[in-house]
Write a protein that holds these residues in place. Structure first.
Motif, PDB file in Angstrom:
ATOM      1  N   ILE A 135       5.400   0.219  -8.103  1.00  0.00           N
ATOM      2  CA  ILE A 135       4.357  -0.531  -7.425  1.00  0.00           C
ATOM      3  C   ILE A 135       3.347  -0.969  -8.472  1.00  0.00           C
ATOM      4  O   ILE A 135       3.009  -0.200  -9.389  1.00  0.00           O
ATOM      5  CB  ILE A 135       3.685   0.338  -6.340  1.00  0.00           C
ATOM      6  CG1 ILE A 135       4.725   0.729  -5.296  1.00  0.00           C
ATOM      7  CG2 ILE A 135       2.505  -0.382  -5.704  1.00  0.00           C
ATOM      8  CD1 ILE A 135       4.233   1.729  -4.282  1.00  0.00           C
ATOM      9  N   ASN A 160       4.725  -4.677  -4.031  1.00  0.00           N
ATOM     10  CA  ASN A 160       3.399  -4.264  -3.574  1.00  0.00           C
ATOM     11  C   ASN A 160       3.467  -3.596  -2.219  1.00  0.00           C
ATOM     12  O   ASN A 160       2.474  -3.548  -1.505  1.00  0.00           O
ATOM     13  CB  ASN A 160       2.458  -5.472  -3.504  1.00  0.00           C
ATOM     14  CG  ASN A 160       1.698  -5.669  -4.785  1.00  0.00           C
ATOM     15  OD1 ASN A 160       1.510  -4.733  -5.545  1.00  0.00           O
ATOM     16  ND2 ASN A 160       1.251  -6.881  -5.034  1.00  0.00           N
ATOM     17  N   THR A 161       4.632  -3.106  -1.841  1.00  0.00           N
ATOM     18  CA  THR A 161       4.794  -2.457  -0.544  1.00  0.00           C
ATOM     19  C   THR A 161       4.803  -0.950  -0.738  1.00  0.00           C
ATOM     20  O   THR A 161       5.579  -0.421  -1.520  1.00  0.00           O
ATOM     21  CB  THR A 161       6.107  -2.901   0.135  1.00  0.00           C
ATOM     22  OG1 THR A 161       6.066  -4.325   0.272  1.00  0.00           O
ATOM     23  CG2 THR A 161       6.268  -2.257   1.489  1.00  0.00           C
ATOM     24  N   TRP A 212      -6.557   2.542   0.125  1.00  0.00           N
ATOM     25  CA  TRP A 212      -5.519   1.527   0.252  1.00  0.00           C
ATOM     26  C   TRP A 212      -6.084   0.259  -0.347  1.00  0.00           C
ATOM     27  O   TRP A 212      -7.147  -0.223   0.049  1.00  0.00           O
ATOM     28  CB  TRP A 212      -5.113   1.340   1.704  1.00  0.00           C
ATOM     29  CG  TRP A 212      -4.302   2.496   2.238  1.00  0.00           C
ATOM     30  CD1 TRP A 212      -3.909   3.612   1.569  1.00  0.00           C
ATOM     31  CD2 TRP A 212      -3.807   2.637   3.560  1.00  0.00           C
ATOM     32  NE1 TRP A 212      -3.190   4.438   2.390  1.00  0.00           N
ATOM     33  CE2 TRP A 212      -3.097   3.871   3.628  1.00  0.00           C
ATOM     34  CE3 TRP A 212      -3.868   1.858   4.704  1.00  0.00           C
ATOM     35  CZ2 TRP A 212      -2.468   4.319   4.777  1.00  0.00           C
ATOM     36  CZ3 TRP A 212      -3.240   2.313   5.853  1.00  0.00           C
ATOM     37  CH2 TRP A 212      -2.543   3.535   5.894  1.00  0.00           C
ATOM     38  N   ARG A 217      -1.887  -5.124  -1.298  1.00  0.00           N
ATOM     39  CA  ARG A 217      -0.695  -4.314  -1.036  1.00  0.00           C
ATOM     40  C   ARG A 217      -0.403  -4.305   0.458  1.00  0.00           C
ATOM     41  O   ARG A 217      -1.296  -4.462   1.283  1.00  0.00           O
ATOM     42  CB  ARG A 217      -0.890  -2.888  -1.513  1.00  0.00           C
ATOM     43  CG  ARG A 217      -0.993  -2.812  -3.012  1.00  0.00           C
ATOM     44  CD  ARG A 217      -0.718  -1.442  -3.517  1.00  0.00           C
ATOM     45  NE  ARG A 217      -0.795  -1.463  -4.970  1.00  0.00           N
ATOM     46  CZ  ARG A 217      -1.223  -0.466  -5.688  1.00  0.00           C
ATOM     47  NH1 ARG A 217      -1.608   0.645  -5.107  1.00  0.00           N
ATOM     48  NH2 ARG A 217      -1.253  -0.553  -6.996  1.00  0.00           N
ATOM     49  N   TYR A 225       1.008  -1.859   3.365  1.00  0.00           N
ATOM     50  CA  TYR A 225       1.246  -0.458   3.686  1.00  0.00           C
ATOM     51  C   TYR A 225       2.074  -0.401   4.956  1.00  0.00           C
ATOM     52  O   TYR A 225       1.656  -0.906   5.992  1.00  0.00           O
ATOM     53  CB  TYR A 225      -0.076   0.299   3.838  1.00  0.00           C
ATOM     54  CG  TYR A 225      -0.820   0.390   2.519  1.00  0.00           C
ATOM     55  CD1 TYR A 225      -0.643   1.481   1.683  1.00  0.00           C
ATOM     56  CD2 TYR A 225      -1.666  -0.635   2.100  1.00  0.00           C
ATOM     57  CE1 TYR A 225      -1.294   1.564   0.462  1.00  0.00           C
ATOM     58  CE2 TYR A 225      -2.326  -0.559   0.874  1.00  0.00           C
ATOM     59  CZ  TYR A 225      -2.131   0.534   0.068  1.00  0.00           C
ATOM     60  OH  TYR A 225      -2.772   0.611  -1.139  1.00  0.00           O
TER      61      TYR A 225
END
Length: 167
Positions: free
Chosen positions: A48, A128-129, A142, A146, A148
């Motif tokens: 990431i 970016n997950t 967070w 990204r 989530y």
């Protein structure tokens, strides 16, 4: 007669010289050179953006370990552990920090004590997950940019803080 004997000796000398040359060692120092190192990269891994990933290369160094160097594509890389000098086998651990979504590469070059080198490339699939599967139990942020994905019901437990950046 004298000429014939000289030619026979000369032919014998030339044959002996050719045999010595063909049986000689290619190494000018007269010692047998070891095999070049072998470096095995791990299978492709996931990462990431901006989160370090540890990558382990397995090495075999017949000529004795001397050094390693690392370069990276789409990120930065640093060697965090390596075998001691003269070791015949072991692993080199690299920390890779991806800088953008896509494919990252980590190239490791190992050099033995005979100055022979070998290299291998590890591939990192960067996205970016972030998969969230555990409850939030400590201070957690967070980050913007990204995605989530929650794998089920996720709770922020007592004493923990979840900060979600704007965006």
């Amino acid at each position: 007669m004298n000429f014939k004997v000289t030619l026979t000796y000369l032919a014998g000398f030339m044959l002996a010289s050719l045999l010595l040359i063909s049986c000689g060692d290619d190494n000018s120092s007269g010692t047998e050179q070891s095999e070049a190192p072998s470096v095995e990269a791990p299978e492709a891994t996931n990462g990431i953006v901006d989160e370090p990933v540890e990558i382990t290369f397995i090495i075999s160094v017949d000529g004795g370990y001397a050094s390693s160097s690392v370069t990276a594509g789409n990120g930065t890389a640093t060697i965090i552990s390596q075998p001691s000098a003269g070791a015949k086998s072991g692993s080199v651990e690299v920390e890779f920090t991806p800088t953008a979504v896509g494919t990252g590469t980590v190239d490791l070059v190992v050099t033995d004590e005979d100055r022979q080198t070998e290299d291998a490339t590890a591939v990192v699939n960067i996205n970016n997950t972030v998969l969230v599967s555990d409850n939030i139990t400590s201070e957690t942020t967070w980050k913007d940019g990204r995605t989530y994905v929650l794998s089920g019901r996720i709770a922020v437990e007592a004493g923990a803080t979840l900060t979600i950046e704007p965006g």
